[in-house]
Enzyme design. Structure first.
Site, PDB file in Angstrom:
ATOM      1  N   ASP A   1       0.856  -1.181   0.000  1.00 54.03           N
ATOM      2  CA  ASP A   1       0.000   0.000   0.000  1.00 54.03           C
ATOM      3  C   ASP A   1       0.897   1.239   0.000  1.00 54.03           C
ATOM      4  OD1 ASP A   1      -3.239   0.207   0.852  1.00 54.03           O
ATOM      5  OD2 ASP A   1      -2.097   2.065   1.057  1.00 54.03           O
TER       6      ASP A   1
ATOM      7  N   ASP B   1       3.698   2.345  -4.462  1.00 52.17           N
ATOM      8  CA  ASP B   1       2.880   3.227  -5.290  1.00 52.17           C
ATOM      9  C   ASP B   1       2.645   2.474  -6.587  1.00 52.17           C
ATOM     10  OD1 ASP B   1       1.887   5.066  -7.105  1.00 52.17           O
ATOM     11  OD2 ASP B   1       3.218   6.688  -6.490  1.00 52.17           O
ATOM     12  N   VAL B   2       1.402   2.027  -6.817  1.00 56.26           N
ATOM     13  CA  VAL B   2       1.144   1.127  -7.944  1.00 56.26           C
ATOM     14  C   VAL B   2       1.316   1.797  -9.293  1.00 56.26           C
ATOM     15  CG1 VAL B   2      -0.377  -0.391  -6.622  1.00 56.26           C
ATOM     16  CG2 VAL B   2      -1.360   1.546  -7.897  1.00 56.26           C
TER      17      VAL B   2
ATOM     18  N   TYR C   1     -13.231   7.223 -13.662  1.00 57.91           N
ATOM     19  CA  TYR C   1     -13.252   6.002 -12.863  1.00 57.91           C
ATOM     20  C   TYR C   1     -13.935   4.872 -13.620  1.00 57.91           C
ATOM     21  CZ  TYR C   1     -13.963   3.048  -8.717  1.00 57.91           C
ATOM     22  OH  TYR C   1     -13.965   2.017  -7.814  1.00 57.91           O
TER      23      TYR C   1
ATOM     24  N   VAL D   1     -19.690  -0.637  -1.568  1.00 60.48           N
ATOM     25  CA  VAL D   1     -19.049  -1.384  -0.486  1.00 60.48           C
ATOM     26  C   VAL D   1     -18.788  -0.425   0.669  1.00 60.48           C
ATOM     27  CG1 VAL D   1     -17.120  -2.873   0.178  1.00 60.48           C
ATOM     28  CG2 VAL D   1     -17.952  -2.895  -2.180  1.00 60.48           C
TER      29      VAL D   1
ATOM     30  N   THR E   1     -16.760   1.100   2.685  1.00 59.27           N
ATOM     31  CA  THR E   1     -15.362   1.466   2.899  1.00 59.27           C
ATOM     32  C   THR E   1     -15.278   2.987   2.996  1.00 59.27           C
ATOM     33  OG1 THR E   1     -14.761   1.793   0.576  1.00 59.27           O
ATOM     34  CG2 THR E   1     -14.681  -0.476   1.413  1.00 59.27           C
TER      35      THR E   1
END
Length: 260
Positions: free
Chosen positions: A41, A64-65, A157, A190, A192
């Site tokens: 993460d 960092d993806v 998105y 969801v 979150t």
């Protein structure tokens, strides 16, 4: 998911977005089922807490993806320590919202870079390692209901999540010959921190009118099918897109323009 502490004994799993939400739920369920888990993460402080909380079978890696060099480093660390990667879950994601005419290119690029490019880079380097393994491996990508259903102010998105779904299918096409399964989970709403704006008031009521099950999913309810897709019971499932949305896709979004 029924706990089976032997199901994933001697398996090595890699989870991005592991510090919270769906990623954390997947991490915990993998650990409960006997796997060794490397959780990655960008939130280093939360990773340090989890490193203490989750026990010796969990290892935290800062990632960092959107940075290919960081993917390469993390995969190298995993292989040096464990010799393999059996399962990979690409979960990390977020967005900067805005209508098409108002959304800046920087915000568009932020969302697409994180949501789509981050999964591409993860798959690329996870699969490179899995191709070298005689037993192959399994990859699960977290896409979204928004791959199929548009969202007001969510063009970046939704487009990126649609890309994740097609990337998953293309991955299955290319990697099945290497004994690698690639599947996608498409969650709806969801519970979150990412959906805090939708948790109360009229906007919450509007969502509940549209979701036939009348509630958001808990992260564990998305983790359950994600874990199933890497289990032996899913050995012939490849290139699939599994909606986990409480039947929301059959009814569509409320008109969010009332709140934006």
């Amino acid at each position: 998911m029924t706990q089976n502490t032997e199901q994933f004994q001697n398996k090595v799993a890699f989870v991005t977005g592991a510090a919270s939400g769906i990623g954390l739920a997947i991490t915990k369920q993998l650990l409960d089922n006997g796997a060794v888990v490397i959780g990655a993460d960008v939130n280093e402080d939360r990773l340090k807490e989890l490193d203490k909380e989750l026990g010796s079978s969990f290892t935290a890696e800062k990632l960092d993806v959107t940075k290919e060099s960081e993917h390469e480093k993390v995969i190298s660390n995993i292989v040096n320590e464990h010799g393999k990667i059996d399962f990979a879950f690409n979960v990390a994601g977020a967005q900067k919202a805005g209508t098409i005419t108002d959304l800046s290119l920087d915000d568009w690029n932020f969302t697409v870079d994180l949501v789509l490019n981050g999964v591409f880079l993860g798959m690329k380097h996870q699969a490179k390692q899995m191709k070298q393994q005689e037993h192959g491996g399994s990859i699960v990508n977290i896409s979204s209901l928004n791959a199929h259903v548009p969202m007001y102010t969510g063009s970046a998105y939704a487009s990126a999540k649609a890309g994740v779904e097609m990337l998953t299918k293309n991955g299955a096409l290319e990697l099945a010959r290497h004994n690698i399964n690639v599947n996608a989970i498409l969650p709806g709403l969801v519970n979150t921190p990412l959906v805090d704006d939708f948790k109360s008031g009229e906007i919450h009521e509007a969502f509940m009118e549209r979701i036939p099950m009348k509630r958001p999913a808990e992260p564990e309810e998305v983790a359950n099918p994600a874990i199933f897709l890497v289990s032996e019971g899913a050995s012939y499932i490849n290139g699939a897109s599994l909606l986990v949305d409480g039947a929301w896709a059959v009814s569509g979004y409320p008109d969010l323009s009332r709140w934006f």
